[in-house]
Design an enzyme around this catalytic site. Sequence first.
Site, PDB file in Angstrom:
ATOM      1  N   THR A 199      41.445  42.756  -7.818  1.00  0.00           N
ATOM      2  CA  THR A 199      42.479  43.363  -6.986  1.00  0.00           C
ATOM      3  C   THR A 199      43.027  44.620  -7.653  1.00  0.00           C
ATOM      4  O   THR A 199      42.539  45.044  -8.701  1.00  0.00           O
ATOM      5  CB  THR A 199      43.583  42.326  -6.664  1.00  0.00           C
ATOM      6  OG1 THR A 199      44.447  42.860  -5.668  1.00  0.00           O
ATOM      7  CG2 THR A 199      44.360  41.932  -7.898  1.00  0.00           C
TER       8      THR A 199
ATOM      9  N   LYS B 161      39.765  47.844  -8.880  1.00  0.00           N
ATOM     10  CA  LYS B 161      38.583  47.857  -8.027  1.00  0.00           C
ATOM     11  C   LYS B 161      37.587  48.960  -8.383  1.00  0.00           C
ATOM     12  O   LYS B 161      36.382  48.780  -8.232  1.00  0.00           O
ATOM     13  CB  LYS B 161      38.987  47.947  -6.557  1.00  0.00           C
ATOM     14  CG  LYS B 161      39.719  46.714  -6.076  1.00  0.00           C
ATOM     15  CD  LYS B 161      40.167  46.812  -4.652  1.00  0.00           C
ATOM     16  CE  LYS B 161      40.967  45.578  -4.271  1.00  0.00           C
ATOM     17  NZ  LYS B 161      41.261  45.539  -2.852  1.00  0.00           N
TER      18      LYS B 161
ATOM     19  N   ASN C 173      35.418  44.485  -5.259  1.00  0.00           N
ATOM     20  CA  ASN C 173      36.446  43.455  -5.312  1.00  0.00           C
ATOM     21  C   ASN C 173      35.852  42.062  -5.530  1.00  0.00           C
ATOM     22  O   ASN C 173      36.588  41.103  -5.703  1.00  0.00           O
ATOM     23  CB  ASN C 173      37.314  43.470  -4.047  1.00  0.00           C
ATOM     24  CG  ASN C 173      36.610  42.853  -2.867  1.00  0.00           C
ATOM     25  OD1 ASN C 173      35.480  43.195  -2.558  1.00  0.00           O
ATOM     26  ND2 ASN C 173      37.288  41.928  -2.201  1.00  0.00           N
TER      27      ASN C 173
ATOM     28  N   GLY D 277      43.788  54.957  -3.989  1.00  0.00           N
ATOM     29  CA  GLY D 277      43.103  53.991  -4.851  1.00  0.00           C
ATOM     30  C   GLY D 277      41.839  53.425  -4.227  1.00  0.00           C
ATOM     31  O   GLY D 277      41.346  53.916  -3.210  1.00  0.00           O
ATOM     32  N   GLY D 278      41.334  52.350  -4.830  1.00  0.00           N
ATOM     33  CA  GLY D 278      40.102  51.714  -4.364  1.00  0.00           C
ATOM     34  C   GLY D 278      40.188  51.198  -2.941  1.00  0.00           C
ATOM     35  O   GLY D 278      39.233  51.277  -2.174  1.00  0.00           O
ATOM     36  N   ALA D 279      41.349  50.695  -2.552  1.00  0.00           N
ATOM     37  CA  ALA D 279      41.504  50.178  -1.195  1.00  0.00           C
ATOM     38  C   ALA D 279      41.449  51.294  -0.163  1.00  0.00           C
ATOM     39  O   ALA D 279      40.919  51.114   0.934  1.00  0.00           O
ATOM     40  CB  ALA D 279      42.809  49.401  -1.063  1.00  0.00           C
TER      41      ALA D 279
ATOM     42  N   TYR E 186      50.108  41.581   2.446  1.00  0.00           N
ATOM     43  CA  TYR E 186      50.258  40.312   3.152  1.00  0.00           C
ATOM     44  C   TYR E 186      51.442  39.504   2.635  1.00  0.00           C
ATOM     45  O   TYR E 186      51.767  38.458   3.179  1.00  0.00           O
ATOM     46  CB  TYR E 186      48.974  39.476   3.056  1.00  0.00           C
ATOM     47  CG  TYR E 186      48.483  39.320   1.634  1.00  0.00           C
ATOM     48  CD1 TYR E 186      48.962  38.315   0.819  1.00  0.00           C
ATOM     49  CD2 TYR E 186      47.557  40.211   1.116  1.00  0.00           C
ATOM     50  CE1 TYR E 186      48.535  38.196  -0.483  1.00  0.00           C
ATOM     51  CE2 TYR E 186      47.115  40.096  -0.183  1.00  0.00           C
ATOM     52  CZ  TYR E 186      47.605  39.086  -0.986  1.00  0.00           C
ATOM     53  OH  TYR E 186      47.185  38.970  -2.279  1.00  0.00           O
TER      54      TYR E 186
ATOM     55  N   GLY F 177      48.244  42.503   6.497  1.00  0.00           N
ATOM     56  CA  GLY F 177      47.006  42.318   5.754  1.00  0.00           C
ATOM     57  C   GLY F 177      46.517  40.902   5.566  1.00  0.00           C
ATOM     58  O   GLY F 177      45.516  40.687   4.880  1.00  0.00           O
TER      59      GLY F 177
END
Length: 195
Positions: free
Chosen positions: A15, A19, A40, A82-84, A155, A176
């Site tokens: 997470t 990532k 991930n 970022g990675g997300a 989330y 999420g």
Amino acid sequence: DAFLKTGAWDGLNVTIPYKKAVVPYCDALSEAAARLQSVNTLVRRADGTLYGDNTDLFGFLYMVRRSGIDPAGTKALVLGGGGASVTVKAALEQLGASVTVISRSGPDNYDNLDRHADAQIIANTTPVGMYPNQGVSPVEKQTVAHFDALVDLIYNPRETEFLRLGRECGKRTCDGLYMLVAQAVRSEEIWQQCE
């Protein structure tokens, strides 16, 4: 470094903020992970090598489809670098949206969001508003009011301040949780070799 190379584990879910950082440790990557340079899901194979996958892409696609939000033909803004954000940008493009990433610096940033007043969807990929620092939003209410739909990868809490502002403005919102569940199911399928 030592944990990834010699730790006693068979599979991991990765997470924020790692990532992108785990990619160099992988001996092999799925097509999605290689394209996005974001991992991930890690698997230690029988020969000790590490395989990296990106199940966030699957999870985000599932979440958006389930929400009823249709990105096809829209302009979308993705908050965060970022990675997300890489994954969300790719997923929205796959669903037919034109995407601009908004970061703290660079040509498209929080100080010039008005340049993108024609966008219909805004997606938060930052941790802003996540427990225990809830009650804050990456953008203000007057910004939220310009969009048709708001998507938040967070989330916990289910309704972030970002989404609460969207609901107050009568916008369609999506949290999420379904992304979390769908990416986890996909990760489990990879670990259990149920592909």
